[in-house]
Design a protein around this motif. Structure first.
Motif, PDB file in Angstrom:
ATOM      1  N   ALA A   6       0.827  -1.213   0.000  1.00  0.00           N
ATOM      2  CA  ALA A   6       0.000   0.000   0.000  1.00  0.00           C
ATOM      3  C   ALA A   6       0.856   1.256   0.000  1.00  0.00           C
ATOM      4  CB  ALA A   6      -0.935  -0.015   1.211  1.00  0.00           C
ATOM      5  N   ASN A   7       1.936   1.269   0.779  1.00  0.00           N
ATOM      6  CA  ASN A   7       2.781   2.453   0.877  1.00  0.00           C
ATOM      7  C   ASN A   7       3.497   2.775  -0.422  1.00  0.00           C
ATOM      8  OD1 ASN A   7       3.800   1.744   4.325  1.00  0.00           O
ATOM      9  ND2 ASN A   7       1.960   2.697   3.511  1.00  0.00           N
ATOM     10  N   ARG A   8       3.792   1.748  -1.217  1.00  0.00           N
ATOM     11  CA  ARG A   8       4.562   1.987  -2.449  1.00  0.00           C
ATOM     12  C   ARG A   8       3.687   2.068  -3.696  1.00  0.00           C
ATOM     13  NH1 ARG A   8      10.227  -0.481  -4.754  1.00  0.00           N
ATOM     14  NH2 ARG A   8       9.657  -0.466  -6.936  1.00  0.00           N
ATOM     15  N   SER A   9       2.540   1.464  -3.680  1.00  0.00           N
ATOM     16  CA  SER A   9       1.715   1.381  -4.886  1.00  0.00           C
ATOM     17  C   SER A   9       1.273   2.759  -5.372  1.00  0.00           C
ATOM     18  CB  SER A   9       0.486   0.512  -4.616  1.00  0.00           C
ATOM     19  OG  SER A   9      -0.393   0.541  -5.706  1.00  0.00           O
ATOM     20  N   ILE A  10       1.062   2.844  -6.683  1.00  0.00           N
ATOM     21  CA  ILE A  10       0.575   4.073  -7.305  1.00  0.00           C
ATOM     22  C   ILE A  10      -0.946   4.051  -7.431  1.00  0.00           C
ATOM     23  CG2 ILE A  10       0.760   5.559  -9.348  1.00  0.00           C
ATOM     24  CD1 ILE A  10       3.332   5.263  -7.690  1.00  0.00           C
ATOM     25  N   LEU A  11      -1.530   2.883  -7.639  1.00  0.00           N
ATOM     26  CA  LEU A  11      -2.959   2.774  -7.907  1.00  0.00           C
ATOM     27  C   LEU A  11      -3.770   2.263  -6.717  1.00  0.00           C
ATOM     28  CD1 LEU A  11      -2.869   1.396 -11.565  1.00  0.00           C
ATOM     29  CD2 LEU A  11      -3.227   3.743 -10.800  1.00  0.00           C
ATOM     30  N   VAL A  12      -3.110   1.861  -5.645  1.00  0.00           N
ATOM     31  CA  VAL A  12      -3.817   1.430  -4.441  1.00  0.00           C
ATOM     32  C   VAL A  12      -4.054   2.647  -3.550  1.00  0.00           C
ATOM     33  CG1 VAL A  12      -3.664   0.095  -2.318  1.00  0.00           C
ATOM     34  CG2 VAL A  12      -2.961  -0.923  -4.475  1.00  0.00           C
ATOM     35  N   LYS A  13      -5.302   2.877  -3.219  1.00  0.00           N
ATOM     36  CA  LYS A  13      -5.653   3.974  -2.306  1.00  0.00           C
ATOM     37  C   LYS A  13      -5.381   3.573  -0.871  1.00  0.00           C
ATOM     38  CE  LYS A  13      -9.503   7.174  -1.464  1.00  0.00           C
ATOM     39  NZ  LYS A  13     -10.912   7.475  -1.827  1.00  0.00           N
ATOM     40  N   GLY A  14      -5.697   2.329  -0.542  1.00  0.00           N
ATOM     41  CA  GLY A  14      -5.447   1.841   0.807  1.00  0.00           C
ATOM     42  C   GLY A  14      -5.755   0.360   0.911  1.00  0.00           C
ATOM     43  N   ILE A  15      -5.163  -0.298   1.908  1.00  0.00           N
ATOM     44  CA  ILE A  15      -5.439  -1.703   2.209  1.00  0.00           C
ATOM     45  C   ILE A  15      -5.921  -1.772   3.649  1.00  0.00           C
ATOM     46  CG2 ILE A  15      -4.430  -4.006   2.469  1.00  0.00           C
ATOM     47  CD1 ILE A  15      -2.608  -3.440   0.156  1.00  0.00           C
ATOM     48  N   TYR A  16      -6.999  -2.544   3.872  1.00  0.00           N
ATOM     49  CA  TYR A  16      -7.678  -2.515   5.160  1.00  0.00           C
ATOM     50  C   TYR A  16      -7.985  -3.933   5.656  1.00  0.00           C
ATOM     51  CZ  TYR A  16      -8.478   2.117   3.236  1.00  0.00           C
ATOM     52  OH  TYR A  16      -8.291   3.360   2.657  1.00  0.00           O
ATOM     53  N   GLU A  17      -7.950  -4.092   6.967  1.00  0.00           N
ATOM     54  CA  GLU A  17      -8.451  -5.305   7.605  1.00  0.00           C
ATOM     55  C   GLU A  17      -9.938  -5.084   7.871  1.00  0.00           C
ATOM     56  OE1 GLU A  17      -8.174  -7.807  11.801  1.00  0.00           O
ATOM     57  OE2 GLU A  17      -6.968  -6.000  11.525  1.00  0.00           O
ATOM     58  N   VAL A  18     -10.793  -5.801   7.161  1.00  0.00           N
ATOM     59  CA  VAL A  18     -12.233  -5.586   7.255  1.00  0.00           C
ATOM     60  C   VAL A  18     -12.791  -6.302   8.484  1.00  0.00           C
ATOM     61  CG1 VAL A  18     -14.463  -5.979   6.131  1.00  0.00           C
ATOM     62  CG2 VAL A  18     -12.505  -5.228   4.782  1.00  0.00           C
ATOM     63  N   TRP A  19     -13.467  -5.527   9.318  1.00  0.00           N
ATOM     64  CA  TRP A  19     -14.111  -6.107  10.497  1.00  0.00           C
ATOM     65  C   TRP A  19     -15.545  -6.521  10.204  1.00  0.00           C
ATOM     66  CZ3 TRP A  19     -12.480  -3.013  15.514  1.00  0.00           C
ATOM     67  CH2 TRP A  19     -11.087  -3.121  15.667  1.00  0.00           C
ATOM     68  N   GLY A  20     -16.129  -5.924   9.171  1.00  0.00           N
ATOM     69  CA  GLY A  20     -17.492  -6.281   8.833  1.00  0.00           C
ATOM     70  C   GLY A  20     -17.962  -5.575   7.582  1.00  0.00           C
ATOM     71  N   GLU A  21     -18.931  -6.175   6.903  1.00  0.00           N
ATOM     72  CA  GLU A  21     -19.550  -5.558   5.734  1.00  0.00           C
ATOM     73  C   GLU A  21     -21.012  -5.975   5.679  1.00  0.00           C
ATOM     74  OE1 GLU A  21     -18.760  -7.325   1.769  1.00  0.00           O
ATOM     75  OE2 GLU A  21     -17.270  -8.568   2.804  1.00  0.00           O
ATOM     76  N   GLY A  22     -21.818  -5.138   5.027  1.00  0.00           N
ATOM     77  CA  GLY A  22     -23.233  -5.452   4.897  1.00  0.00           C
ATOM     78  C   GLY A  22     -23.908  -4.453   3.980  1.00  0.00           C
TER      79      GLY A  22
END
Length: 480
Positions: A67-83
């Protein structure tokens, strides 16, 4: 572990290959000779071009490094939940393992909750309202909006309509998770071309140059070579990542003089405080300067070959010399300092073959060849027959659509076999076969004429160019 990778919505074909290249660089993508690729999966009801993708990475350290080096990645996250609703989100978060959540909720930590929405702007009032809906999460730490230890994100996608050029959404999705790593947003503004001291007509855009450097796995201790260096944009990107660099160009005025002592290739490196190239040489890709027997020197060859749209390729030897009308000559000693060698047209067919041969000899095992290759588009589909060489395996092909009739594809190849005379003969036969079956349209400048011919001349007699434009799909996908 599965992480949520959120991309910027641009250069869609380049997103996954960049992450896969960086995963290999940081030790999470298998060996260079293997066919191992990262595992990806889409969130439910998401379009393939959605910026939200789940990716399986070995560790949080690797995820953060990517994530820190990528040009096209906005962010990487540990997902706790989705719905699809806040009720579903609350249930999903409550089911997430406590041992994963508790270290980030204790009283001795600071935190911040950010709100993001894809496809719609969210007012500050709505953001506060959504944060209040997260009171079921037992945060015990102190809020710190400036420098928190832990950042949490509430991200939403919604039915934002079908006329805004974004990929269609079937239903609303809400993600909540902990930030693992984000991109360096200051990188591209720092290196943007409009502030660059020395530019040429074919200078590579900063974003694309950094993407190419990532595909080439530029890193400290590696040597990166650009045989069509021009004003050095690609090498600037590689040097930013710590690689040693070396370049060549057939035009000695570019590598030696530039526009003066304070406006040349070297000044571009000084402008950003980067290590200067080991060497910039006047060399011909058709007649490489390397001594016989020299092999496996470079870790990566990254370049943008001339293919005749903005600038045509050149090779050593004037037309009369190549036709045999004049004999080879030796430049007198007193005229060598200011001598400009004569050159002749250099077709892309020949250029690509020579590039593959040079790379096969000069790249180390596992080294990468990264270069652009032009293609014509028919019925909005690009040709997928690319040059091949027995020493290389194609690991990525990323299309950048430049118009409805023309695009360029960034090809990334990995060296998987040592160069031998037997392989050289096989490569020559492959080149002749490819030239005969796929590259005829490049022989006589047909690419240039296809790019610049008015669109109405390409329509059939019964077709209406205005109607054709109106029939374009509202979501343009890779045109982003």
């Amino acid at each position: 572990m599965w992480y949520l990778c959120v991309f910027y919505h641009r250069l869609l074909d380049y997103r996954k290959p960049e992450v896969e290249a960086l995963a290999e660089l940081f030790g999470g993508g298998g060996s260079p000779s293997s066919h191992h690729r990262l595992r990806w999966k889409l969130p439910e009801h998401h379009h393939p071009d959605s910026p939200f993708h789940f990716v399986d990475l070995p560790s949080e350290h690797i995820a953060r490094s990517i994530a820190n080096r990528s040009i096209l990645v906005k962010g990487i996250y540990e997902v706790w939940g989705e719905g699809s609703s806040y009720e579903e989100l609350e249930e999903a978060i409550s089911c997430y393992p406590e041992e994963r959540k508790s270290p980030y909720l204790v009283a001795c930590t600071t935190f911040k909750v950010n709100i993001d929405s894809f496809g719609k702007a969210v007012s500050s009032g709505v953001q506060q309202e959504r944060i209040q809906r997260l009171t079921f999460i037992p945060f015990k730490g102190r809020v710190d909006l400036r420098n928190p230890q832990h950042k949490f994100w509430l991200m939403e996608t919604d039915d934002y309509g079908s006329n805004n050029g974004l990929p269609p959404m079937v239903q609303k999705t809400i993600f909540f998770g902990r930030e693992v790593g984000t991109a360096d947003r200051k990188l591209l503004p720092t290196y943007q071309l409009k502030s660059r001291k020395y530019l040429g007509p074919t200078a590579m855009d900063a974003e694309m140059a950094f993407l190419m450097a990532n595909q080439g796995l530029a890193d400290p201790g590696k040597l990166v070579y650009d045989p069509f260096v021009g004003t050095g944009s690609i090498l600037v990107a590689a040097a930013h990542f710590g690689a040693m660099t070396m370049g060549a160009d057939i035009d000695i005025r570019v590598v030696r003089d530039g526009r003066g002592p304070d406006c040349n290739v070297w000044s571009n490196f000084k402008q950003y405080g980067l290590p200067e190239p080991i060497s910039l040489i006047r060399a011909d890709n058709n007649l490489p300067p390397w001594r016989a027997g020299l092999q496996e020197v470079f870790d990566a060859i990254i370049c943008d070959p001339p293919y005749g749209v903005r600038a045509g390729g050149r090779k050593s030897g004037g037309r009369k010399l190549l036709k045999g009308a004049v004999e080879p000559y030796t430049v007198p000693d007193d005229k060598r300092a200011g001598h400009i060698p004569s050159t002749a047209p250099y077709s892309l067919v020949e250029c690509v073959h020579d590039l593959l041969e040079v790379a096969a000899k000069m790249l180390v095992m596992g080294g990468r060849l990264v270069f652009f290759y032009p293609v014509l588009r028919e019925d909005e589909v690009a040709e997928t027959d690319y040059p091949e060489h027995p020493c290389f395996r194609l690991v990525a092909s990323c299309e950048q659509i430049l118009s409805f009739r023309y695009s360029r594809v960034l090809l990334t190849m990995v060296k998987i076999a040592p160069y031998t005379e037997a392989i050289a003969e096989t490569a020559r036969k492959m080149h002749l076969d490819f030239k005969e079956n796929h590259l005829k349209w490049l022989e006589e400048g047909n690419l240039h004429s296809a790019v610049f011919t008015p669109i109405d001349l390409l329509s059939d007699s019964s077709g209406d160019s205005k109607l054709w434009k109106e029939l374009k799909p509202k979501y343009r996908g890779k045109y982003v």
